[in-house]
Scaffold this motif. Structure first.
Motif, PDB file in Angstrom:
ATOM      1  N   LEU C  65      23.809  75.715 -14.768  1.00  0.00           N
ATOM      2  CA  LEU C  65      23.249  74.972 -13.541  1.00  0.00           C
ATOM      3  C   LEU C  65      23.732  72.884 -14.448  1.00  0.00           C
ATOM      4  O   LEU C  65      24.415  72.701 -13.631  1.00  0.00           O
ATOM      5  CB  LEU C  65      22.505  75.139 -12.846  1.00  0.00           C
ATOM      6  N   PHE C  71      30.141  68.406 -12.347  1.00  0.00           N
ATOM      7  CA  PHE C  71      31.314  68.890 -11.228  1.00  0.00           C
ATOM      8  C   PHE C  71      30.669  69.077  -9.595  1.00  0.00           C
ATOM      9  O   PHE C  71      31.002  68.281  -8.911  1.00  0.00           O
ATOM     10  CB  PHE C  71      32.206  69.930 -11.917  1.00  0.00           C
ATOM     11  N   LEU C  72      29.875  69.204  -9.687  1.00  0.00           N
ATOM     12  CA  LEU C  72      29.436  69.450  -8.070  1.00  0.00           C
ATOM     13  C   LEU C  72      30.003  68.243  -7.400  1.00  0.00           C
ATOM     14  O   LEU C  72      29.931  67.854  -6.655  1.00  0.00           O
ATOM     15  CB  LEU C  72      28.165  70.641  -7.697  1.00  0.00           C
ATOM     16  N   PHE C  74      30.374  65.586  -8.310  1.00  0.00           N
ATOM     17  CA  PHE C  74      31.127  64.262  -8.260  1.00  0.00           C
ATOM     18  C   PHE C  74      32.179  64.859  -7.129  1.00  0.00           C
ATOM     19  O   PHE C  74      32.758  63.984  -6.489  1.00  0.00           O
ATOM     20  CB  PHE C  74      32.031  64.627  -9.578  1.00  0.00           C
ATOM     21  N   ALA C  75      32.334  66.039  -6.813  1.00  0.00           N
ATOM     22  CA  ALA C  75      32.801  67.017  -5.850  1.00  0.00           C
ATOM     23  C   ALA C  75      32.974  66.716  -4.425  1.00  0.00           C
ATOM     24  O   ALA C  75      32.732  65.833  -3.815  1.00  0.00           O
ATOM     25  CB  ALA C  75      33.141  68.083  -6.864  1.00  0.00           C
ATOM     26  N   CYS C  76      30.976  66.798  -4.518  1.00  0.00           N
ATOM     27  CA  CYS C  76      31.176  66.383  -3.297  1.00  0.00           C
ATOM     28  C   CYS C  76      30.450  65.039  -3.279  1.00  0.00           C
ATOM     29  O   CYS C  76      31.414  64.722  -1.397  1.00  0.00           O
ATOM     30  CB  CYS C  76      29.400  66.214  -3.296  1.00  0.00           C
ATOM     31  N   VAL C  78      33.448  62.654  -4.022  1.00  0.00           N
ATOM     32  CA  VAL C  78      35.144  63.081  -3.357  1.00  0.00           C
ATOM     33  C   VAL C  78      34.814  63.655  -2.167  1.00  0.00           C
ATOM     34  O   VAL C  78      36.055  62.561  -1.496  1.00  0.00           O
ATOM     35  CB  VAL C  78      36.000  63.655  -4.217  1.00  0.00           C
ATOM     36  N   THR C  79      34.442  64.503  -1.809  1.00  0.00           N
ATOM     37  CA  THR C  79      34.741  65.004  -0.488  1.00  0.00           C
ATOM     38  C   THR C  79      33.804  63.976   0.527  1.00  0.00           C
ATOM     39  O   THR C  79      34.961  64.206   1.550  1.00  0.00           O
ATOM     40  CB  THR C  79      34.185  66.121  -0.590  1.00  0.00           C
ATOM     41  N   VAL C 105      26.331  66.690   3.322  1.00  0.00           N
ATOM     42  CA  VAL C 105      27.164  66.832   1.563  1.00  0.00           C
ATOM     43  C   VAL C 105      26.095  65.806   1.442  1.00  0.00           C
ATOM     44  O   VAL C 105      26.273  66.107  -0.461  1.00  0.00           O
ATOM     45  CB  VAL C 105      28.098  66.614   2.032  1.00  0.00           C
ATOM     46  N   LEU C 108      23.251  67.220   0.064  1.00  0.00           N
ATOM     47  CA  LEU C 108      23.805  68.619  -1.113  1.00  0.00           C
ATOM     48  C   LEU C 108      23.779  68.343  -2.062  1.00  0.00           C
ATOM     49  O   LEU C 108      23.201  68.246  -3.750  1.00  0.00           O
ATOM     50  CB  LEU C 108      24.590  69.132  -1.230  1.00  0.00           C
ATOM     51  N   LEU C 224      30.717  61.356 -15.146  1.00  0.00           N
ATOM     52  CA  LEU C 224      31.492  61.977 -13.549  1.00  0.00           C
ATOM     53  C   LEU C 224      29.922  61.622 -13.170  1.00  0.00           C
ATOM     54  O   LEU C 224      29.989  61.348 -11.969  1.00  0.00           O
ATOM     55  CB  LEU C 224      31.022  63.523 -13.876  1.00  0.00           C
TER      56      LEU C 224
END
Lengths: 678, 536, 314, 241
Positions: C65, C71-72, C74-76, C78-79, C105, C108, C224
């Motif tokens: 985790l 990564f998660l 960062f992805a959130c 970006v989204t 988001v 999250l 990140l």
């Protein structure tokens, strides 16, 4: 599917099949209860139960996919005094039966592993009670007359009471069971009174007769209020919630899961059946009252959940919060219906149903994972746990799914429900009452606050249990959950994910039930796109969780791939930084109390807090803090004291023991039922 | 005066008596008990005596009961240390502050048992000093509660045994957890480990673990020539180099029995006040920065830098290190510099006043400062606090004011006092003292007596003891010294530098109680205690 | 569709590139206001570059985790930046999530980061997680109520529609937005860990919120997370711009229109960053238990904004 | 109505909202100097509203009223209050009786109540800005709440003045057709302001301690003032030995 097989499906004897399943559960319970080695029997009794539950869920979904022109009915005549038992399967029942079946499948799978160890007498008892509990809940959802409904209701209460009393050697358990029985009993009496009032004048106890002649509005209000008290007590709405945080933790985890996930929902079902189906009128203040009670319960529930230190108590308080949110949705629906705003009522009902389904899935998941933790470590006190993600990764990651859903975070099922509820709170075309119009945004604010606090609570729940280091005993042996347990958890977790990712499909499934109650539904707007959720208009709001998840996943994977290419340097493991001190201990992580302390401090006036601070001069300092429920102290205890004083006076007249008292009151209730029937 | 009403009032009559003939009760008592005690030479009246165990305990009891009975009593323990005398026999030494001067009690110990009566029951903060004494010389206080190591860390003691955590006091009870900070901090500060027992944000207990900067100063003194050792004294704690060096020189001069040239004393005072100004400027900026107001840091850093450059111009050293030397000061002040100093002081005072108005008006800053880290006057007295932090809690003690020797008697130093005892009070005291110091600097510079700034020091033959105490910016710095001169060979038999941080470190642990974790850095900064001076 | 995708990519790339620059700009303005010499504008990029080249030092006992969360998160972010109408109101991803889902988001990402901080089991990790969730649980409702104020005006919770309605109708002054504006400013300061709620440049472990959360991260992981943090600031700035200064966004998704919208966005961001720097420079960090009060004020103001909107019926 | 006046009406609504915002600022602010600033700002908003209404309705006398407000409430009263605060060293006012979140919640409820009450009245009146009435009413109630929740006399006076600002705003918004009322309002305004200040200045000469609400301070009140709960302005006392 095209129309012809659907029409054929609608003619299938779905109701009869479900009743057979209930019978099957009862038989399983009897068989399991008579087995000499219940641990061994559990290996096949519970899976068959799970299979039956899956079958029931499948049948219920069929009933929802192919709504029959007329509801399935079935009546069963008993030889004695022309006693007729009516059963009926309409969309509303089907929806809740589906919820029961889906949840019970996972729980039974889990129970297979969970109950295959343990001592024989309690194993036998639990097996019988568990299946009886399942059957009685199904019967509650399908019952179509006062007597059957109340019998099933009482059976459900007693079966769950017995499950709560499993560990009856403990004083706390006995206290919890007693409290539960008391409040459940009082609630049942209120429901009984409500139904009798509704039926008054006609000798026919069937719901069909009630539908035919609806009572006058003033009488309806009394019927509704009595129903609200009865069902509210079962749902754990404030201020009738006192039993819930006591009783749920006392039962074995699968039983807690069923109680929280399904039994609480029967209360919502009952109230809906009463207001929408039997009374057929809705007054605006009913809705406002439900909304207010729901919001208060939601806020209080989550606040108390945030400061709990026992995993199961935390979940139990969180159930109060979720039931509060469901009742807010229902109240809103009633409010809209009373003003003839059917599309808005449909939206609010959909939100409440979504929440009910999501809660059924994630709460049983969380209770089961508590069970897995309890089995693995013998501990459910957050203050002694930690770091379980290393020893039991399966349970941990599956629990994370449930925790995220409980925290109402996208892309989980919990978020869909919150999203729909907010939509229905915000985008009403304006109620005729301006005062209510001004209050609705405040209601929205409370819903949002409760959801955000649920996030806090879930970070605490998951973080303290599964992350960090083991707090109490670092070398505590703990093991991963078995195959059956994992299967149950996976079933529920995938349910959570599916419901969250294709909310469109979910809502289409719920449409018949929504349409039956509100006379309008959302299905038309959704169209064929299961992945895109558009409650009213694409310009107004839309939500596509699947795309959202894919977007996040794509960004994640892409970043990872790029970084893997670019990162030249490797990865090194080392001791945590910890300010260069060199000694870390598990004591250096937040305890459960510590994590809840900000909430305690901010909402200090809501809790009855007593603490004693150590002096800096103390050689062996000690810190004491206790939090209690103010309603318990201010509301229940005075009543209990009065009752105690009364009973003392009575006892002087006639020495009767408590159990005898209970027996008497139960007999009295049965007499009343009999009187009502005859 | 009744300090418990919380009002700040000027010190009136009675309390600090400057009439040497009317001594306070313990002083009288002790003089009756020790007819042999006689004041040593030097600026400060210091009575030095060698006691038996009974006398040692009696003196402690008399002074502590006097301090407990009379709220305004100046009686206090200043320093406690262990050493060995010229013959190598162990000694325990305590220096008390009394109304009319210092009382230095030496207790020769049995070389076998190496024990002395405990002082920590009479004086709270003595506990840590006793633990340090044991760590350094193996002398044990009889009957002390706390015998955990203080300066010596587990790993130093026995490198082969597995390293274990220091036995911090554990707060029992549901949900108590700990936060361990340090010894390496994210900011550039000295090393120290702090262990908080907390429940969430609420601090239940704090224990500091110091000793990371232990260098063996006391032992090193004995290897140095008495004249040259002044350089070491100036390096005990870099931010109080003038105070420590002066205290050492005062001790040496009193041991040698020489009179300091007046101009030298005035020049030393000038430097001491310059040091006070520089440190207060730095602290005021850092306090604002710890409260998140970078504006304050930027401006006070600028002022401090200007001030240090001025010092550099005057003394060729920004911190004025090695400027105080036995017998006087290194560099005389050129008369042409006087107007420049006055000008610098006035413009500095003006800027400080302006920044003070901003600090006082800033709602966010005041909200952080007020009521944070409060130490009541009663608690401060119980803990035996000293110096700036003591004055912020209503303990009106200032050597410059209480025992005004040269040049203070001529300058009439104002005593800055507050009874609030919170961070805001410590900030206010800093502002007051800063302005007062600027006034003093200007006055000293303009009224410098003529004469020589340095007189060569000739050490007399034989054993001589001397003590020096100087009110540094943090509090009273004390040096106790014994030298031995045989022919042209002189050596230091024992010497101890005492930093006021010893008294105030335990107070920090009390100041944080009832506050929340994120307020600790602010409270810590408001005390700004020395690690180096304490760990020695 | 193709041009829509290209436009979407352009918006995402602009966000990725501009976000660290925005952080750098705020730092620069702060330095100027304190009469210090300022670091270069691209300093955050240099820091990211440095961190990306470092090795990852992972604490012993860190679970998967812990490594997955950067990564998660960062992805959130970006989204989130892809959903917010930064350059145009007509991009394909804007239908995916409305304002409520956007807040979801962001929440999250916050929850994931807090969980990761608790993973190692150090005092600062759990302390940071607790404080971050404390700020979050009050900031999130306040933010939602701000968005609802605007949503009621636009009859839509979809951000793109909100901007369309707010920007393209005839000149109208919404009094409710006065409340929403104040509340939004307060919330975004809290959410982004700026003074007076958190101090991004602090070196005091005990007062940290965001820094305490990420104390155990290093190398590319840290890069990140830092990048995600600057993306979050960027996202909030863009929400603020979209709600309160909605003019100048491209109405279609052609790349050319987006390129024209870019300078306007940069100008608005520069202004917003400067205002943020001024606000940060003149205030001190508040006590942690003042933060709930502060956010409660923001929350109540946002609710009153909604009420005013309903009262005025516009 | 033409476009220009539509914008004008919306501006009035906006300014009323800002005035309510400032009323909330007064409610939550702890420092007296900030309270005075907020009050001055709120008065300034009032000045703009008054002149705007005057411009929209073409009533010249409203300009006069705006000018009077400007002089009296934006300049004179704040300056006097400032001097008072400085003279009495009352910069800090830790005098809130109710906890802040509770105060906020009450404020929110009052706003809802005010809006609900104002709605029917606004429908009856022929006001140019019907929404303003509700907002102004909310401002009055919030001012009242502030008055209740403070213990210091001077904060109560500021609360009273803020309340009176709300009354003035409501009057301007609703009764712009009845100039006499407005004029009368101003006259009463001036009177009250001067009276209060007069009382204050009288007390100023008397003793600082009697500024506690509820008459001259008892000995216990004096003790409390110097206790740690209500920090007295701290000035290091100095002494020459």
């Amino acid at each position: 599917m095209d129309a012809i097989p659907l029409a054929a499906l609608a003619r299938w004897p779905l109701l009869e099949a479900m009743l057979l399943a209930a019978l099957g559960w009862i038989c399983l319970g009897l068989i399991g209860g008579l087995q000499r080695s219940p641990g061994h029997a559990a290996r096949w009794v519970y899976p068959i139960g799970a299979l039956l539950a899956a079958g029931v869920a499948f049948l219920a979904l069929l009933a929802l996919v192919a709504p029959p022109l007329a509801p399935h009915t079935f009546s069963f005549t008993h030889g004695m005094a022309g006693f007729v038992m009516h059963f009926r399967l309409d969309a509303l029942s089907a929806l809740f039966v589906a919820l029961l079946g889906l949840s019970a499948t996972g729980v039974s799978l889990f129970a297979t592993g969970y109950f295959s160890t343990g001592d024989a007498p309690s194993g036998r008892r639990i097996c019988a009670q568990y299946h009886l509990f399942l059957a009685s809940m199904l019967a509650v959802l399908l019952a179509d007359d006062t007597v059957t409904f109340l019998l099933a209701w009482e059976l459900m209460s007693i079966a769950s009471f017995l499950l709560v009393m499993t560990d009856h050697q403990k004083r706390a358990t006995r206290r919890a069971g007693y409290l539960y029985l008391l409040i459940a009993h009082a609630g049942a009496l209120a429901i009984l009174a409500s139904l009798i009032l509704l039926q008054a004048g006609t000798p026919d106890p069937s719901f069909g007769a009630m539908r035919a002649n609806a009572p006058l509005p003033e009488r309806s209000s009394i019927v509704f209020l009595l129903g609200l008290i009865g069902f509210g007590a079962k749902a754990g709405l404030l201020p009738l919630h006192a039993w819930l945080p006591e009783a749920h933790p006392a039962a074995p985890s699968p039983a807690s899961a069923l109680m929280s996930a399904v039994m609480l929902k029967t209360a919502a079902y009952g109230l809906l059946r009463l207001t929408y189906d039997l009374l057929q009128v809705q007054l605006w203040w009913w809705g406002a009252l439900m909304l207010a009670l729901g919001l208060v319960s939601a806020l209080a529930g989550v606040l108390f959940a945030a400061i709990q230190t026992d995993m199961k108590r935390l979940l139990a308080w969180s159930s109060i919060e979720n039931m509060g949110l469901i009742f807010s949705g229902l109240g809103l629906a009633v409010l809209f219906s009373s003003h003839g705003m059917q599309p808005m009522a449909a939206l609010a009902l959909t939100a409440a149903f979504c929440h009910a389904l999501a809660h059924a899935l994630f709460k049983s998941l969380l209770f089961l994972s508590t069970g897995a933790v309890l089995h693995a470590t013998g501990e459910r006190n957050l203050g002694r746990l930690g770091g379980l993600i290393r020893a039991m990764p399966w349970v941990a990651w599956l629990t994370l799914v449930g925790a995220l859903a409980s925290a109402a975070l996208p892309p989980s099922a919990g978020f869909v429900a919150e999203w729909l509820l907010l939509q229905s709170l915000l985008f009403n075309p304006g109620l005729p009452d301006p005062f209510l119009n001004l209050l609705l945004p405040v209601a929205a604010a409370i819903v949002v606050l409760a959801s955000a606090l649920a996030g806090y609570t879930m970070v605490k729940f998951f973080g303290i249990t599964f992350l960090g280091q083991m707090r109490d005993n670092p070398t505590r042996p703990c093991h991963e959950a078995g195959h059956w347990e994992r299967a149950g958890l996976i079933w529920l977790a995938s349910g959570c994910l599916m419901a969250g990712l294709v909310p469109g499909t979910l809502i289409q499934l719920m449409d018949p039930a929504v349409h039956q109650l509100a006379g309008s539904s959302l299905g038309s707007q959704i169209g064929a796109k299961g992945w895109l959720l558009i409650p009213v208009d694409i310009e107004q709001s839309s939500y596509a969780p699947l795309v959202l998840l894919l977007g996040i996943a794509a960004a994640c994977v892409l970043t990872w791939l790029i970084l893997r290419r670019l990162m030249r340097r490797g990865l090194r493991r080392s001791a945590p930084w910890n300010c260069g001190y060199g000694f870390t201990s598990a004591r250096m992580q937040d305890s459960a109390e510590g994590f809840g302390q900000p909430i305690r401090q901010i909402f200090e006036s809501m809790f009855g807090i007593r603490r004693s601070l150590p002096s800096p001069f103390d050689r062996s300092p000690h810190y004491r803090v206790s939090v209690e429920d103010r309603i318990w102290r201010g509301g229940y205890l005075p009543i209990a004291r009065t009752v105690g004083r009364l009973s003392q006076t009575l006892e002087r007249l006639q020495p009767v023991r408590t159990s005898a008292c209970l027996l008497l009151s139960f007999m009295a209730m049965l007499t009343i039922v009999a009187w009502a029937v005859l | 005066m009744e300090p418990s009403t919380g009002d700040s009032r000027p010190m009136q009559g009675g309390a600090p008596t400057h009439d040497r003939t009317s001594a306070s009760p313990p002083a009288l008592l002790i003089r009756q008990a020790f007819p042999s005690a006689r004041p040593m030479g030097g600026e400060l009246a210091t009575y030095h005596l060698t006691a038996t165990q009974a006398q040692w305990s009696m003196a402690a009891a008399a002074i502590s009961s006097d301090a407990g009975n009379r709220p305004e009593s100046p009686s206090r323990l200043i320093a406690l240390w262990g050493a060995s005398d010229a013959d190598g026999r162990p000694l325990a030494s305590a220096v008390y502050g009394l109304a009319d001067g210092l009382l230095w009690v030496d207790l020769p110990l049995d070389p076998q048992s190496r024990q002395y009566p405990d002082l920590s029951r009479a004086f709270f903060f003595a506990g840590r000093m006793q633990r340090a004494i044991f760590d350094l010389g193996g002398l044990r206080a009889i009957g002390a509660d706390d015998v955990r190591p203080w300066l010596v860390h587990a790993r130093d003691a026995d490198a082969r045994s597995p390293a274990t955590d220091y036995p911090f006091v554990r707060v029992s009870g549901a949900g108590v957890h700990e936060i361990a900070v340090g010894p390496v901090h994210a900011g550039i500060i000295e090393p120290g480990h702090f262990r908080f027992s907390v429940s969430g944000e609420k601090v239940l207990r704090l224990e500091a673990r110091l000793g990371y900067k232990h260098k063996g100063i006391d032992a090193r003194y004995t290897q140095l020539d008495p004249i040259l050792a002044g350089r070491l004294a100036g390096r005990v704690s870099g931010d109080s180099t003038v105070a420590h060096a002066w205290a050492y020189c005062m001790a040496l001069e009193s041991a040698a029995g020489i009179e300091l040239p007046p101009r030298a004393a005035w020049l030393r005072a000038l430097m001491l006040e310059r040091e006070r100004v520089a440190n207060h400027l730095g602290d005021l900026g850092a306090l604002a920065n710890d409260a998140g107001l970078a504006f304050g840091l930027a401006h006070f850093s600028r002022l401090r830098e200007l001030w240090l450059r001025e010092s550099d111009a005057l003394y060729a050293h920004r911190l004025m290190m090695d400027q105080v030397i036995p017998g006087g000061v290194l560099v005389d002040l050129d008369a042409s510099m006087v107007p420049r100093i006055g000008q610098a002081c006035r413009s500095m005072a003006e800027e400080v006043q302006r920044l003070r108005a901003i600090y006082d008006e800033h709602p966010g800053l005041q909200d952080r400062f007020r009521g944070t880290g409060t130490i009541s006057t009663a608690l401060a007295r119980q803990l035996g606090m000293t110096g700036l932090a003591g004055r912020a809690s209503g303990l009106g003690r200032d050597l410059r004011h209480d025992h005004p020797g040269q040049p203070w008697s001529a300058l009439s130093v104002h005593l800055c006092l507050s009874s609030q005892g919170d961070v805001a009070a410590r900030v206010a005291i800093r502002f007051d003292e800063l302005l007062e110091s600027l006034r003093l600097i200007e006055a000293i510079a303009s009224r410098l007596p003529p004469g020589t700034h340095h007189r060569a020091l000739r050490l007399p033959q034989g054993h001589h003891c001397g003590a020096g105490a100087v009110e540094g910016w943090r509090g009273e710095v004390l040096v106790g010294l014994e030298i031995e001169v045989k022919g042209d060979r002189s050596r230091i038999v024992r010497c101890h530098s005492h930093d006021p941080s010893w008294q105030n470190w335990p107070a920090l642990e009390h100041a944080i109680i009832g506050n929340i974790v994120p307020d600790f850095p602010l409270i810590n900064k408001s005390f700004n205690l020395s690690y180096a001076g304490h760990d020695l | 569709m193709a041009s829509g995708l290209a436009g979407q990519m352009l918006a995402i790339l602009a966000a990725l590139a501009l976000a660290p620059i925005l952080s750098g700009w705020v730092a620069q303005c702060r330095a100027w206001l304190q009469s210090r010499s300022a670091p270069p504008l691209w300093q955050p990029w240099l820091v990211l570059h440095k961190l990306f080249l470092r090795e990852v030092v992972l604490a012993q006992g860190a679970s998967p985790l812990f490594s997955a969360v950067p990564f998660l998160v960062f992805a959130c972010m970006v989204t989130a930046c892809a959903i917010i109408p930064t350059l145009s109101t007509d991009l394909p991803l804007s239908v995916v999530a409305d304002a409520v889902a956007l807040v979801g988001v962001l929440a999250l990402a916050r929850v994931l980061l807090s969980l990761a901080a608790m993973d190692i089991g150090t005092a600062f990790g759990s302390l940071g997680a607790r404080r971050d969730m404390l700020v979050g649980f009050l900031a999130e409702p306040a933010l939602l109520m701000v968005l609802f104020t605007a949503a009621l005006g636009a009859h839509s919770t979809a951000l793109a529609s909100m901007v369309d309605v707010l920007a393209h109708r005839e000149l109208a002054i919404l009094p409710s937005l006065a409340f929403a504006g104040v509340a939004f400013t307060m919330v975004s300061v809290a959410e982004n860990g700026r003074i007076p709620v958190d101090n991004p440049t602090t070196h005091l472990e005990l007062t940290m919120i965001h820094e305490a959360l990420i104390l155990e991260y290093s190398g590319p992981h840290l890069a990140l997370i830092e990048w995600a943090a600057s993306l979050k600031l960027f996202a909030y700035s863009c929400i603020g711009i979209a709600l309160f200064f909605p003019w100048g966004l491209a109405a279609n998704d052609s790349p050319l229109a987006l390129l024209f919208a870019l300078p306007i966005l940069v100008a608005k961001l520069a202004l917003g960053g400067a205002v943020l720097a001024v606000a940060e420079s003149v205030s001190a960090k508040m006590r942690i238990f003042r933060v709930p009060e502060y956010l409660a004020i923001a929350f109540v103001l946002a609710v009153i904004g909604v009420l005013v909107h309903i009262l005025l019926g516009s | 109505m033409n476009d220009l006046s539509t914008v004008g009406l919306q501006l009035i609504d906006l300014l009323a909202a800002v005035s309510l915002l400032l009323a909330f600022g007064l409610l939550i602010q702890r420092r007296l100097t900030a309270l005075i600033d907020f009050y001055a700002l709120q008065s300034l908003v009032l000045v703009i509203v008054t002149s705007l209404v005057g411009w929209l309705t073409g009533q010249r006398h409203l300009y006069l009223s705006a000018a009077l407000t400007m002089v009296l409430k934006v300049l004179l009263i704040p300056i006097l209050l400032y001097r008072l605060v400085r003279r009495l060293r009352l910069e800090t006012s830790h005098d809130t009786l109710v906890k802040l979140p509770a105060t906020l919640l009450l404020g929110l409820l009052l706003v809802i109540f005010a809006f609900d009450v104002a709605r029917p009245i606004a429908q009856l009146s022929t006001a140019i800005a019907s929404g303003t009435l509700g907002i102004a009413l909310a401002g009055i109630l919030v001012g009242f709440l502030m008055m209740i929740s403070r213990s210091r006399a001077i904060s109560q006076v500021i609360a009273f003045l803020a309340m009176e600002n709300g009354v003035f705003l409501a009057a301007t918004a609703v009764t712009h057709g009845m100039p006499m009322v407005v004029e009368l309002g101003i006259a009463v305004d001036v009177l009250i302001g001067v009276l209060i200040l007069g009382v204050f200045l009288f007390h100023l000469q008397d003793a600082a301690d009697s500024l506690e609400a509820g008459g001259p301070a008892s000995p216990t009140a004096r003790l409390e003032r110097s206790g740690p709960e209500t920090p007295k302005p701290r000035k290091a006392r100095t002494q020459t030995p």
